[in-house]
Enzyme design. Structure first.
Site, short mmCIF file in Angstrom:
data_model
loop_
_atom_site.label_atom_id
_atom_site.label_comp_id
_atom_site.label_asym_id
_atom_site.label_seq_id
_atom_site.Cartn_x
_atom_site.Cartn_y
_atom_site.Cartn_z
N ASP A 1 48.51 68.94 58.68
CA ASP A 1 49.86 69.35 59.07
C ASP A 1 50.30 68.40 60.19
O ASP A 1 49.47 67.75 60.82
CB ASP A 1 49.82 70.79 59.55
CG ASP A 1 51.16 71.26 60.08
OD1 ASP A 1 52.18 70.98 59.43
OD2 ASP A 1 51.18 71.91 61.14
N ASP B 1 53.49 69.02 62.75
CA ASP B 1 53.97 69.68 63.96
C ASP B 1 52.93 70.64 64.53
O ASP B 1 52.41 71.51 63.82
CB ASP B 1 55.26 70.43 63.68
CG ASP B 1 56.42 69.51 63.35
OD1 ASP B 1 56.21 68.28 63.32
OD2 ASP B 1 57.53 70.01 63.12
#
Length: 335
Positions: free
Chosen positions: A133, A135
């Protein structure tokens, strides 16, 4: 490890001396990572680089680890685990699995983390795949929030985020509603944010270590393409996937185009990339921080929660709660 000489166990481990050692009533034996005692349970104690710790912190670690090892009151085999990430790691092998109480006793110690190494943990020295991922995992911020603040619509975007957290909007609805608030903003804010994108501590070292062993590294994000492409170039990643912000005449249109990178897309990325690069089962790893990463974590053979929300912690195989991304390669085995 000379700076740890106050610890009798560390002092012994850091020398090329005897294969066994006794402190009080506790006996220790030494092993290499690739020759650990078969049938034993394996645990790894990790703590920060020595230069980042002051004398008091070092003393706390030294005394806590010595005291904890002595309290186990069983035959122990120990090893120093080496990676190029910079953390310090001691592997502790026990004849029987540790109890929850025993694990908690050391896990409460500041400045360190304990991880159990499962028998089917990925092999660092074999080609693997890591899907990250972006953020709050690969970078320290949420890009949509930063763009909103720079565009002067931070509170409006925060309202939409709150609706999503309350379950009133799904991911795609939330994404489109928040991006709509950016309509008319100067597209230069994207380049400005890219230039100061704060990488998560340990990201560079973690990626470099995996790449040195032939691993494929990928970022799959519900964020936006300029930022994942920036990471791809900066870290020489193999692939990057995110949502495309629509821009015309230097202004954000408040829309995204193409397929939305949602939770399922991120999960599919694990399978598609593994198929593309012929990654063996057992070597497919994913890491994230939020509930939107649960399908990706569940799809991977080995899912890692990073400073994560409780729901993701429950779904993951292992959770990194205190230290940074440098931990990840120490969670893999070498045979």
């Amino acid at each position: 490890m000379e700076s740890l000489s106050q610890s009798t166990v560390f002092a012994w481990l850091s020398t090329e001396g005897s294969m066994s050692f006794t402190a009080g009533e506790q006996s220790y034996f030494r092993h290499n990572e690739t020759e650990y005692p078969k049938g034993f349970s394996r645990y790894r104690i990790l703590f920060s680089e020595l230069e980042t710790l002051n004398a008091t912190q070092l003393q706390i670690i030294n005394e806590a680890v010595d005291r904890w090892l002595e309290s186990l009151n069983c035959k122990l085999s120990l090893a120093l685990i080496k990676r190029d990430c910079g953390l310090n790691c001691i592997e502790v092998c026990t004849p029987e699995p540790l109890s929850a109480e025993q694990i908690a006793a050391i896990s409460e110690t500041a400045f360190l983390e304990l991880f159990e190494l499962t028998f089917d943990a990925p092999q660092l020295s074999q080609v693997g795949l890591l899907v990250m991922d972006m953020d709050s995992t690969a970078i320290e911020i949420e890009c949509i929030d930063e763009l909103a603040a720079m565009a002067g619509v931070g509170p409006a975007v925060a309202e939409v985020t709150e609706l999503a957290m309350q379950g009133e909007l799904d991911f795609e609805q939330s994404l489109r509603a928040r991006v709509a608030k950016l309509k008319g903003a100067d597209a230069e804010i994207i380049d400005t944010l890219c230039a100061k994108l704060p990488l998560m501590p340990g990201l560079k070292e973690m990626v470099a270590e995996l790449q040195s062993h032939g691993w494929r590294t990928v970022v799959a994000s519900g964020g936006f393409t300029p930022f994942v492409n920036h990471l791809k170039q900066l870290l020489a990643l193999d692939a990057a996937f995110a949502n495309k912000l629509d821009i015309d005449n230097g202004k954000l249109l408040g829309t995204v185009s193409g397929q939305v990178v949602d939770a399922q897309y991120k999960a599919d990325t694990v399978l598609n990339c593994a198929k593309q690069w012929q990654i063996a089962v057992g070597q497919r790893v994913a890491i994230g921080d939020g509930a939107n990463d649960i399908p990706m974590i569940n799809t991977a053979d080995f899912g890692i929660a990073y400073h994560a929300k409780p729901k993701l912690v429950q779904a993951a195989d292992v959770s990194i709660n205190r230290l940074n991304l440098k931990v990840l390669p120490y969670l893999f085995q070498r045979t």
